[in-house]
Write a protein that holds these residues in place. Sequence first.
Motif, PDB file in Angstrom:
ATOM      1  N   THR A 144       0.935  -1.209  -0.010  1.00 32.18           N
ATOM      2  CA  THR A 144       0.040  -0.010   0.058  1.00 32.18           C
ATOM      3  C   THR A 144       0.888   1.293   0.007  1.00 32.18           C
ATOM      4  O   THR A 144       1.669   1.271   0.930  1.00 32.18           O
TER       5      THR A 144
ATOM      6  N   SER B 174      -1.115   1.362  -6.890  1.00 33.73           N
ATOM      7  CA  SER B 174      -2.370   1.159  -6.744  1.00 33.73           C
ATOM      8  C   SER B 174      -3.159   0.308  -7.918  1.00 33.73           C
ATOM      9  O   SER B 174      -3.773  -0.541  -7.693  1.00 33.73           O
TER      10      SER B 174
ATOM     11  N   ILE C  32      -1.474  -3.289  -7.323  1.00 34.65           N
ATOM     12  CA  ILE C  32      -2.169  -4.035  -6.490  1.00 34.65           C
ATOM     13  C   ILE C  32      -3.428  -4.617  -6.774  1.00 34.65           C
ATOM     14  O   ILE C  32      -3.730  -5.623  -6.634  1.00 34.65           O
TER      15      ILE C  32
END
Length: 85
Positions: free
Chosen positions: A25, A37, A40
Motif C-alpha cells: 500500500t 495502486s 495492487i
Amino acid sequence: MNELPDGSDILFLTNAAYIQNFDKTPTAKSANPDLISQCIEAKTRHNSVSVKIVPYHKSPLLIETHDMATEAMAKTRKEYHHDIQ
C-alpha cells in the motif's frame, strides 16, 4: 499486467529498486503511488507476480527496454489521470 491473460506468471525486470514495493500500500513517500495502486488491483488476477532488479547499464538491450518502459509509463499515467477526472 492489465494486458496479460488472467492467471499469468509475471516477472518484472527493472533497475528501479522502488518497484520491489509494487504490491505494498503506497504511502506519502512512495514513488508513483498511482501506478502502485493499479498494480495492487491487477496483481489479484494473476498466478504470480515478482520483481528482479537488474543493472540496466550493462546491456544495450536493457537500456532500450528501460527507455521504452519509461515512455509507456508516462503514457499510462497521462491516460489514468485523464480517466479519473
